[in-house]
Scaffold this active site. Structure first.
Site, PDB file in Angstrom:
ATOM      1  CE1 TYR A  28      -3.830  -2.308   0.262  1.00 42.83           C
ATOM      2  CE2 TYR A  28      -2.500  -3.418   1.911  1.00 42.83           C
ATOM      3  CZ  TYR A  28      -3.580  -3.411   1.053  1.00 42.83           C
ATOM      4  OH  TYR A  28      -4.414  -4.499   0.987  1.00 42.83           O
ATOM      5  CG  ASP A  46      -0.620 -13.343   6.504  1.00 35.66           C
ATOM      6  OD1 ASP A  46      -0.332 -14.310   7.227  1.00 35.66           O
ATOM      7  OD2 ASP A  46      -1.544 -13.353   5.686  1.00 35.66           O
ATOM      8  CG  HIS A 104       1.961  -8.151  -3.501  1.00 31.69           C
ATOM      9  ND1 HIS A 104       2.786  -8.741  -2.592  1.00 31.69           N
ATOM     10  CD2 HIS A 104       0.845  -7.800  -2.813  1.00 31.69           C
ATOM     11  CE1 HIS A 104       2.208  -8.762  -1.409  1.00 31.69           C
ATOM     12  NE2 HIS A 104       1.040  -8.193  -1.507  1.00 31.69           N
ATOM     13  CE1 TYR A 162      -7.856  -3.993   2.168  1.00 27.32           C
ATOM     14  CE2 TYR A 162      -8.322  -3.499   4.453  1.00 27.32           C
ATOM     15  CZ  TYR A 162      -7.462  -3.982   3.494  1.00 27.32           C
ATOM     16  OH  TYR A 162      -6.224  -4.458   3.850  1.00 27.32           O
ATOM     17  NE  ARG A 163      -4.066  -1.093   4.303  1.00 27.10           N
ATOM     18  CZ  ARG A 163      -3.451  -2.007   5.053  1.00 27.10           C
ATOM     19  NH1 ARG A 163      -4.027  -3.170   5.304  1.00 27.10           N
ATOM     20  NH2 ARG A 163      -2.268  -1.755   5.560  1.00 27.10           N
TER      21      ARG A 163
HETATM   22  C1  LIG Z   1       3.037 -10.241   1.885  1.00 26.84           C
HETATM   23  C2  LIG Z   1       2.166  -9.235   2.590  1.00 26.84           C
HETATM   24  C3  LIG Z   1       1.119  -9.674   3.393  1.00 26.84           C
HETATM   25  C4  LIG Z   1       0.295  -8.743   4.043  1.00 26.84           C
HETATM   26  N1  LIG Z   1      -0.711  -9.213   4.847  1.00 26.84           N
HETATM   27  C5  LIG Z   1      -1.504  -8.341   5.506  1.00 26.84           C
HETATM   28  C6  LIG Z   1      -2.539  -8.807   6.382  1.00 26.84           C
HETATM   29  O1  LIG Z   1      -2.700 -10.007   6.620  1.00 26.84           O
HETATM   30  N2  LIG Z   1      -3.330  -7.871   6.956  1.00 26.84           N
HETATM   31  C7  LIG Z   1      -3.150  -6.548   6.771  1.00 26.84           C
HETATM   32  O2  LIG Z   1      -3.878  -5.752   7.342  1.00 26.84           O
HETATM   33  N3  LIG Z   1      -2.170  -6.096   5.959  1.00 26.84           N
HETATM   34  C8  LIG Z   1      -1.343  -6.937   5.338  1.00 26.84           C
HETATM   35  N4  LIG Z   1      -0.323  -6.454   4.530  1.00 26.84           N
HETATM   36  C9  LIG Z   1      -0.180  -4.992   4.336  1.00 26.84           C
HETATM   37  C10 LIG Z   1       0.763  -4.291   5.356  1.00 26.84           C
HETATM   38  O3  LIG Z   1       2.049  -4.849   5.266  1.00 26.84           O
HETATM   39  C11 LIG Z   1       0.279  -4.360   6.791  1.00 26.84           C
HETATM   40  O4  LIG Z   1      -1.032  -3.858   6.870  1.00 26.84           O
HETATM   41  C12 LIG Z   1       1.165  -3.573   7.773  1.00 26.84           C
HETATM   42  O5  LIG Z   1       0.804  -3.886   9.101  1.00 26.84           O
HETATM   43  C13 LIG Z   1       1.068  -2.054   7.567  1.00 26.84           C
HETATM   44  O6  LIG Z   1       2.256  -1.478   7.965  1.00 26.84           O
HETATM   45  P1  LIG Z   1       2.509  -0.869   9.430  1.00 26.84           P
HETATM   46  O7  LIG Z   1       1.760  -1.700  10.431  1.00 26.84           O
HETATM   47  O8  LIG Z   1       3.968  -0.737   9.572  1.00 26.84           O
HETATM   48  O9  LIG Z   1       1.795   0.531   9.355  1.00 26.84           O
HETATM   49  P2  LIG Z   1       2.458   1.931   8.924  1.00 26.84           P
HETATM   50  O10 LIG Z   1       3.148   1.761   7.644  1.00 26.84           O
HETATM   51  O11 LIG Z   1       3.226   2.505  10.048  1.00 26.84           O
HETATM   52  O12 LIG Z   1       1.139   2.788   8.767  1.00 26.84           O
HETATM   53  C14 LIG Z   1       0.188   2.586   7.767  1.00 26.84           C
HETATM   54  C15 LIG Z   1      -0.421   3.929   7.383  1.00 26.84           C
HETATM   55  O13 LIG Z   1      -1.224   4.419   8.463  1.00 26.84           O
HETATM   56  C16 LIG Z   1      -1.021   5.835   8.619  1.00 26.84           C
HETATM   57  N5  LIG Z   1      -0.392   6.039   9.932  1.00 26.84           N
HETATM   58  C17 LIG Z   1       0.530   5.224  10.487  1.00 26.84           C
HETATM   59  N6  LIG Z   1       0.854   5.646  11.704  1.00 26.84           N
HETATM   60  C18 LIG Z   1       0.151   6.760  11.939  1.00 26.84           C
HETATM   61  C19 LIG Z   1       0.040   7.607  13.064  1.00 26.84           C
HETATM   62  N7  LIG Z   1       0.722   7.354  14.188  1.00 26.84           N
HETATM   63  N8  LIG Z   1      -0.799   8.662  12.994  1.00 26.84           N
HETATM   64  C20 LIG Z   1      -1.511   8.880  11.866  1.00 26.84           C
HETATM   65  N9  LIG Z   1      -1.467   8.090  10.774  1.00 26.84           N
HETATM   66  C21 LIG Z   1      -0.653   7.032  10.806  1.00 26.84           C
HETATM   67  C22 LIG Z   1      -0.152   6.289   7.483  1.00 26.84           C
HETATM   68  O14 LIG Z   1      -0.965   6.703   6.432  1.00 26.84           O
HETATM   69  C23 LIG Z   1       0.590   5.020   7.103  1.00 26.84           C
HETATM   70  O15 LIG Z   1       0.990   5.014   5.775  1.00 26.84           O
HETATM   71  C24 LIG Z   1       0.514  -7.356   3.871  1.00 26.84           C
HETATM   72  C25 LIG Z   1       1.576  -6.930   3.053  1.00 26.84           C
HETATM   73  C26 LIG Z   1       2.395  -7.856   2.431  1.00 26.84           C
HETATM   74  C27 LIG Z   1       3.519  -7.356   1.591  1.00 26.84           C
END
Ligand SMILES: Cc1cc2nc3c(=O)[nH]c(=O)nc-3n(C[C@H](O)[C@H](O)[C@H](O)COP(=O)(O)OP(=O)(O)OC[C@H]3O[C@@H](n4cnc5c(N)ncnc54)[C@H](O)[C@@H]3O)c2cc1C
Lengths: 527, 104
Positions: A91, A150, A389, A472-473
């Protein structure tokens, strides 16, 4: 690296020096080499000028430092893109929507403030990962069960703010959110829910507080910087069991999904599952390939006959059960009774796991996420996908008919547009009451292929919206496209978002473009 | 009486690091690298290495990794392995990983 739009090189140098005075030199990243680290590792814009690049990054260690950074950003109108753990791969990773934004990297704020295993919740800062939270509960011997997405390197805060999902009973992460601390663009610190009551004793036990419930407006948005979050955890269940139900005919999916819906909405089947078809595993079977490539393609009776000869079901679903050892077998028996109304249905017992899993049990499973143990095992599937991806993920009704319609409509576009290698997770139950489809589009280091992939992606967003299925996103690259599909009554909802944006962040410094929400001064950037 | 204790607490990790950087690297390695590059099931980096015929596939057991190779992988990413920011793996942590992997 680019400058923030409208900010001179000289002013930007002043901004960086002022940031350094707040957080220290080590935590301001402005060299090309350091800024590179904030680019999207799975960018659909590899080698293209549209690839979003930040101007710098700054990593504060607390709320007061964030307030000071906001003061500076407001003075110079420097956009800040907040990440918690910054692992939003598929994303956008830790890259901003708008090139030239400064990434506000909250990874250093990684304190676990409380984990309570009597009422089952945690209060955490943004930099705490699911791995960190799991380690903490293990070290302290706490009786809680972690529902991780995941990849375990993401955070409860980041994942919940992007409304991500997990795999176990609590799976819809926004629904587990209970109380936040948010710093607004003007530096004001707000606590939501019961947290607004000084000396509150129930910040993480009761979500709503008094008056309008505002937590939702800080998710997938750019209205504030979340600095603390309460999340509900599941009490450690005694066991997990999965049983597979299979049906022989194409149209059996309709009663099958209705039964699944009944069982899930009654909290009997708990956790994420998905609909699977034997045709997927057979895709390369020469007989099936021949059937499908004849003029007009394969008919449903032909496909049913093909699978019958191979003694394979048309559809199957793994049903996850979590709970007490006395209750889970009874739930499985009840589920079997409900599905038995479908002629030809078959059942198979799957794995039984005692919880929490012992180290020996853990060593035997490839993916421990369904057992409450964060992991990166999902990346073993990436070997097939490639260098990265992005995910197209429409929300569709939880019915068999809708599954047929989605597969039909999307398959047509994917074929027409000649996109190869798209992998599909069909009809997943990450969120209650609806199905979630995940089409993984591979990202490659080839401009032409990525361009084609992006046009197919955009087309599918449109086709989905025409059918009433919304995303959804989405990835940074499609935020405007997706926001534009939520257009009821002349875009009344996006207009409301903009009204809120202008009121809360008049200088437009917080994450311009997130979810298609642009501040007034940059609104022309809307696609 | 309080002062010496505080000082001691501050000094201990540094002393440990100075005594054995590879040992300090082990902790960082286990946190950041093992989930993908360790032994056992569900380790994506290990599986990818095996699929490409790299032996041994478990990163820690390799003897042909140069510091440059490790630094490049961590900061540039490799295939689906993303880049790691300095707030995740600091330069000091990266040096500790290099020392740990290169300890043989
Ligand atoms: C192989 C693979 C599998 C995946 N499987 C899943 C899965 O099972 N479920 C799922 O949900 N996702 C999945 N993802 C997507 C993603 O990797 C996860 O959702 C991951 O947890 C998001 O990154 P993060 O938790 O580091 O959030 P961050 O990257 O820190 O935040 C996500 C976004 O939220 C906002 N944000 C973050 N922190 C703040 C803050 N403190 N205040 C205001 N806004 C903020 C920003 O817009 C930011 O870009 C997958 C991705 C890959 C590559």
């Amino acid at each position: 690296m680019p400058l923030p739009p409208g900010v001179s090189a000289r002013d930007f140098q002043t901004v960086l020096r002022q940031f350094e005075a707040v957080v220290g030199k080590d935590w301001v990243f402005a060299s090309d080499e350091d800024v590179e680290l904030y680019r999207d590792s799975y960018s659909p814009f590899w080698h293209e000028p549209e690839d979003p690049v930040p101007s710098a990054a700054v990593a504060p260690d607390g709320v007061e430092q964030i307030q000071q950074i906001l003061r500076i950003a407001n003075n110079f109108k420097v956009p800040l893109w907040t990440v918690s753990t910054g692992k939003n791969l598929a994303y956008g990773g830790s890259a901003p929507r708008l090139s030239g934004s400064v990434v506000l990297d909250l990874k250093r704020m990684n304190r676990i403030l409380e984990v309570n295993d009597r009422n089952h919740y945690a209060l955490v800062e943004p930099g705490v990962s699911y791995f960190d939270l799991y380690r903490y509960t293990q070290e302290k011997g706490l009786n809680v069960f972690i529902d991780a997405p995941d990849p375990g390197w993401g955070s409860p805060v980041g994942n919940t703010l992007d409304r991500g999902g997990g795999h176990t009973p609590l799976r819809d992460h926004f629904s587990t959110l209970c109380g936040m601390e948010v710093v607004l663009a003007n530096g004001d610190v707000v606590r939501t829910g019961m947290g607004a009551l000084p000396n509150s004793r129930t910040w993480q036990q009761y979500k709503y507080g008094f008056g309008p419930y505002v937590d939702g407006i800080f998710t997938q948005s750019n209205f504030g910087i979340v600095t603390k979050m309460g999340v509900w955890l599941y009490p450690m269940p005694e066991m997990r069991f999965s049983g597979t139900v299979s049906v022989p005919k194409h149209d059996d999916l309709i009663p099958m999904v209705d039964t699944l819906s009944y069982l899930m909405n009654s909290n009997i089947v708990l956790g994420t599952t998905r609909v699977a078809s034997s045709l997927t595993a057979q895709a390369r079977d020469p007989e099936l390939v021949a059937l499908r490539s004849k003029p007009g393609g394969a008919s449903i009776p032909e496909l049913e006959e093909f699978l019958r000869r191979k003694n394979l079901p048309y559809w199957s679903i793994d049903l996850p059960f979590y709970g007490p050892t006395e209750v889970v077998p009874a739930q499985w028996a009840f589920a079997k009774r409900k599905f038995s109304a479908i002629p030809g249905v078959q059942f198979r017992d799957g794995a039984t796991n005692k919880l929490p899993p012992s180290p020996e049990d853990l060593a035997k499973v490839a993916n421990s996420v369904p057992l409450g143990v964060p992991s990166l095992a999902i990346f073993t599937a990436m070997e097939r996908i490639g260098d990265g991806h992005i995910g197209l993920s429409p929300i569709v009704p939880m019915t068999g008919e809708a599954v047929f319609e989605v597969m039909d409509a999307f398959d047509k576009v994917i074929q027409e547009m000649g996109i190869h290698n798209v992998s599909v997770v069909p009809a997943g139950t990450y969120y209650p009451r609806s199905f979630f489809f995940l089409f993984n589009f591979p990202v490659v280091h080839n401009v032409e292929e990525n361009r084609n992939m992006r046009s197919a992606f955009k087309r599918l967003v449109q086709v989905g919206a025409e059918h009433g299925w919304g995303e959804y996103r989405t990835h940074l690259a499609f935020m405007d496209d997706v926001a534009n599909t939520y257009s009821f009554n002349n875009h009344a909802l996006p207009r409301l978002h903009e009204t809120l944006k202008d009121a809360l962040d008049p200088n437009g410094i917080l994450a311009p473009g997130k979810s298609g929400i642009w501040p007034k001064r940059l609104r022309k950037a809307r696609a | 009486m309080i002062r010496p204790c505080v000082l001691l607490a501050l000094l201990l990790p540094l002393a440990a690091f100075a005594a054995d950087p590879a040992q300090a690297g082990r902790e960082v390695y286990q946190k950041w690298c093992t989930p993908c590059h360790g032994a056992g099931l569900g380790k994506a980096g290990t599986e990818a290495a095996a699929a490409h015929g790299i032996k041994p596939a478990v990163l820690e057991q390799r003897t042909n990794l140069t510091p440059k190779m490790i630094e490049t992988a961590v900061r540039n990413g490799v295939s689906f392995m993303p880049r790691f920011r300095k707030t995740e793996i600091s330069n000091a942590d990266l040096a500790a990983i290099v020392a740990y992997v290169g300890r043989k």
